[in-house]
Design an enzyme around this catalytic site. Structure first.
Site, short mmCIF file in Angstrom:
data_model
loop_
_atom_site.label_atom_id
_atom_site.label_comp_id
_atom_site.label_asym_id
_atom_site.label_seq_id
_atom_site.Cartn_x
_atom_site.Cartn_y
_atom_site.Cartn_z
N ASP A 198 -9.60 4.47 -2.12
CA ASP A 198 -8.52 5.05 -2.92
C ASP A 198 -9.12 5.67 -4.19
O ASP A 198 -10.34 5.74 -4.33
CB ASP A 198 -7.46 3.99 -3.26
CG ASP A 198 -8.00 2.89 -4.18
OD1 ASP A 198 -9.21 2.91 -4.50
OD2 ASP A 198 -7.21 2.02 -4.58
N TYR A 201 -6.42 6.14 4.91
CA TYR A 201 -6.64 5.14 3.86
C TYR A 201 -5.81 3.87 4.14
O TYR A 201 -6.33 2.75 4.12
CB TYR A 201 -6.28 5.70 2.47
CG TYR A 201 -6.16 4.58 1.48
CD1 TYR A 201 -7.30 3.97 0.95
CD2 TYR A 201 -4.91 4.05 1.14
CE1 TYR A 201 -7.20 2.88 0.10
CE2 TYR A 201 -4.80 2.96 0.29
CZ TYR A 201 -5.95 2.39 -0.23
OH TYR A 201 -5.85 1.30 -1.05
N GLU A 226 0.83 -1.21 0.00
CA GLU A 226 0.00 0.00 0.00
C GLU A 226 0.86 1.26 0.00
O GLU A 226 0.54 2.24 -0.65
CB GLU A 226 -0.96 0.01 1.20
CG GLU A 226 -2.11 -0.97 1.09
CD GLU A 226 -3.06 -0.68 -0.09
OE1 GLU A 226 -3.04 0.46 -0.60
OE2 GLU A 226 -3.78 -1.59 -0.50
#
Ligand code: SF4
Length: 382
Positions: A158, A140, A57
């Site tokens: 996202d 996030y 990520e």
């Protein structure tokens, strides 16, 4: 949600409401058939490793899957777990990161691994709140790790998910103001959410929240693409408001973009035999701590003459040779144009204070940002 093309502005949505249209189940069924094979994803039905989810990520922020793949494999081969990464030196991490861009991510990556090793016994915290206290982990990323690695029923949103959701519900509010409503609507697409046991570990163990999130990510990247979405192949096409209206590409709505002014400067490519003069950028700020050839300041209103006065002080250089053309690079907030000057100095020439000579043959081991790779290639005709 109406199928008649009704437009969502500020519809009140409870995060625990299951989507009455059956979208969560359709999405999961599609994911089971079409999920992308990615190096950081475990086999279907297996729970993901938090270290892999986190590493991928962080790398995927501002960077595509294709570029990230080889970097992810390299990192994993060198540092197979967060404990190992937490023991690595920052220089080694920056060197391995070179070429991926947005270098503050690499610094935070290292700081985060150090913190997990030092403060959490080498195991990532398993709550969004705990994750968000770590360096470089924002809302996030915390939600992505919590959902994908720990099964928490939370939806990380996202850019891909923003696009799918804004189209599915025809969200008229432009980004970034629309983020809260998109977050709420996205949460209704979580599979197997059951009111009443939202925080129970047993429910988390069975949850497919991570699969729901990854299904939306995959849908956004392969079907609900920015241009020409393949709506005919979409599992949610029977209930998509923007498709029914015939204008999916116009979502998400965006406020007009402000781009930074062009900045200009000069870069100085100095060779001593088969060595190149380099220095480290300041630790804080743009490309912090990365390696560069000496440059002038990068300013909006700077002419070549002013830039040349900031050349490194080397007595043996009587005249700089200006290369034809300019090197251009686009940073997030501004475009940059660099004029490149070159010079050769005798073997005895010493590097000015704060600079050093490195063999050109070992440049690939330096933490060189892309803009510097371009400058060096231009200056050395590589
Ligand atoms: S139907 Fe088309 S616009 Fe709607 S979510 Fe699917 S791919 Fe996107």
């Amino acid at each position: 949600m109406s199928l008649s093309g009704a437009v969502v502005r500020r519809k009140k949505v409870s995060p625990l409401d299951r989507d009455a249209t059956g979208r969560p189940a359709l999405l999961l069924a599609w994911y089971d058939r079409h999920r992308r094979r990615l190096p950081w994803r475990p086999l279907a039905g297996e729970r993901a490793d938090p270290y892999r989810v986190w590493l991928s990520e962080i790398m995927l922020q501002q960077t595509g899957v294709k570029t990230v793949g080889p970097y992810f494999e390299k990192f994993l081969a060198r540092w197979p777990d967060v404990e190992a990464l937490g023991r690595a030196s920052l220089d080694d991490v920056l060197r391995m990161w070179a070429g991926l861009g947005y270098y503050s991510r690499a610094r935070n990556l290292h700081a985060c691994a150090v913190a997990v090793r030092r403060d959490h016994g080498g195991a990532f915290p398993d709550t969004e709140e705990g994750l968000r206290l770590l360096p470089g982990i924002g809302p996030y990323t915390a939600a992505a790790i919590a959902a994908i690695a720990f099964g928490h029923r939370t939806m990380p949103v996202d850019g891909n998910i923003e696009r799918v959701v804004s189209r599915l519900f025809a969200v008229e509010e432009p980004l970034p103001q629309a983020k809260p409503v998109i977050q709420e609507l996205a949460t209704t697409l979580l599979g197997e959410s059951r009111a009443g046991d939202a925080n129970s570990r047993a429910a988390d163990a069975k949850s497919r929240a991570g699969d729901s999130a990854q299904a939306l990510m995959d849908l956004g990247s392969s079907i609900c693409t920015p241009k020409k979405p393949a709506c005919a192949l979409c599992p949610l096409n029977g209930d998509c408001v923007s498709r029914a209206r015939g204008d999916p590409e116009s979502f998400p709505r965006k406020a007009p973009k402000k781009t930074g002014a062009l900045r200009r400067g000069a870069a100085f490519v100095v060779t001593r035999g088969d060595q190149l003069l380099v220095r480290a950028r300041p630790e804080k700020g743009l490309l912090g701590g990365m390696t560069e050839v000496p440059t002038s300041h990068w300013l909006a209103a700077q002419d070549d003459k002013a830039a040349l006065t900031q050349a490194p002080a080397l007595k043996s250089i009587a005249r700089w040779h200006r290369k034809a053309g300019v090197v251009t690079h686009i940073f997030t907030h501004f475009p940059l144009e660099l004029v490149v000057y070159t010079a050769n100095v005798p073997a005895r020439a010493r590097a000015p204070e704060g600079m050093r000579w490195v063999p050109i043959s070992t440049l690939r081991d330096e933490a060189l940002p892309n803009v510097m790779r371009k400058v060096i290639a231009h200056g050395l005709n590589m």
